[in-house]
Design a protein around this motif. Structure first.
Motif: not given
Length: 228
Positions: A115-116, A118-119, A122-123
């Motif tokens: 999740h981190l 992907q985050k 994305g950022a």
């Protein structure tokens, strides 16, 4: 069924409660019991759970891990069997629950890390998009500013001026500074709202009209020289 199985696949697989709705509680209980029986048979220890213990274990797992998948259970047992885990001559329900809890702790860490990542990606993509938009925005705004409104009273004259200027650039004729020309064109196209304005056919040519007439004359002379 366990070949190539990993945390990501196990997380995406159907959950136990979904399988239960599909095949029924009894069939799911049998399926879990078979999975645990295969695992117990693969472990070489003298003391193992019997059939009643395995059914009780399957029922408890079905209730406790209802929102995890069958692939989670299979992968947890596979990791315990292939990691060289030592059961010290005895395998009971407590040790099986311990290895399941250990597996789900590792799975939770994996999902959090994913999740981190992907985050962060994305950022990064969002920052890149914002930077690209920041580079394009001034050009887009300038293009919009340079557009000549269709209802502009000098629309045809300004369009003709642009066309003649482009032709001069293509033919290598002397042209004014591009930035200066753009500013002149923008200033000529800009006008304050005047709803009561009416065109005067007999109005004298302004500076823009004179400039366009000059460009047309030069363009015609160049055309005649090229055709001679």
């Amino acid at each position: 069924m366990s070949v190539g199985l990993d945390y990501a696949q196990a997380a995406e697989a159907r959950k136990l409660f979904q399988v239960q709705r599909s095949i029924g509680e009894g069939e799911l209980l049998k399926l879990l019991a078979v999975i645990f029986k295969a695992f117990v048979d693969s472990v070489r220890v003298p003391h193992k759970p019997d059939a009643a213990d395995l059914i009780e274990l399957a029922e408890t797992v079905m209730r406790k891990y209802s929102h995890d998948s069958l692939k989670d259970i299979i992968l947890a047992l596979k990791e315990a069997r292939t990691s060289g885990r030592n059961f010290f001559q005895e395998l009971d329900q407590g040790k099986i629950f311990a290895l399941l809890n250990e597996y789900f702790d590792k799975k939770a860490a994996f999902l959090e890390s994913r999740h981190l990542d992907q985050k962060a990606r994305g950022a990064s993509a969002q920052s890149q998009a914002v930077a690209t938009l920041g580079d394009l925005a001034p050009k887009l705004m300038q293009q919009l500013a340079d557009r000549i409104p269709d209802d502009h009273p000098n629309h045809d004259v300004l369009r003709a001026r642009l066309s003649l200027q482009k032709q001069r650039w293509r033919r290598g004729l002397p042209t004014p500074d591009p930035e200066e020309f753009r500013q002149q064109q923008h200033a000529a196209a800009f006008r304050n709202p005047r709803p009561d304005w009416q065109a005067r056919p007999d109005a004298p040519l302004g500076e823009t009209g004179k400039y366009v007439r000059q460009l047309r004359a030069e363009n015609e002379q160049q055309r005649l020289r090229n055709s001679a």
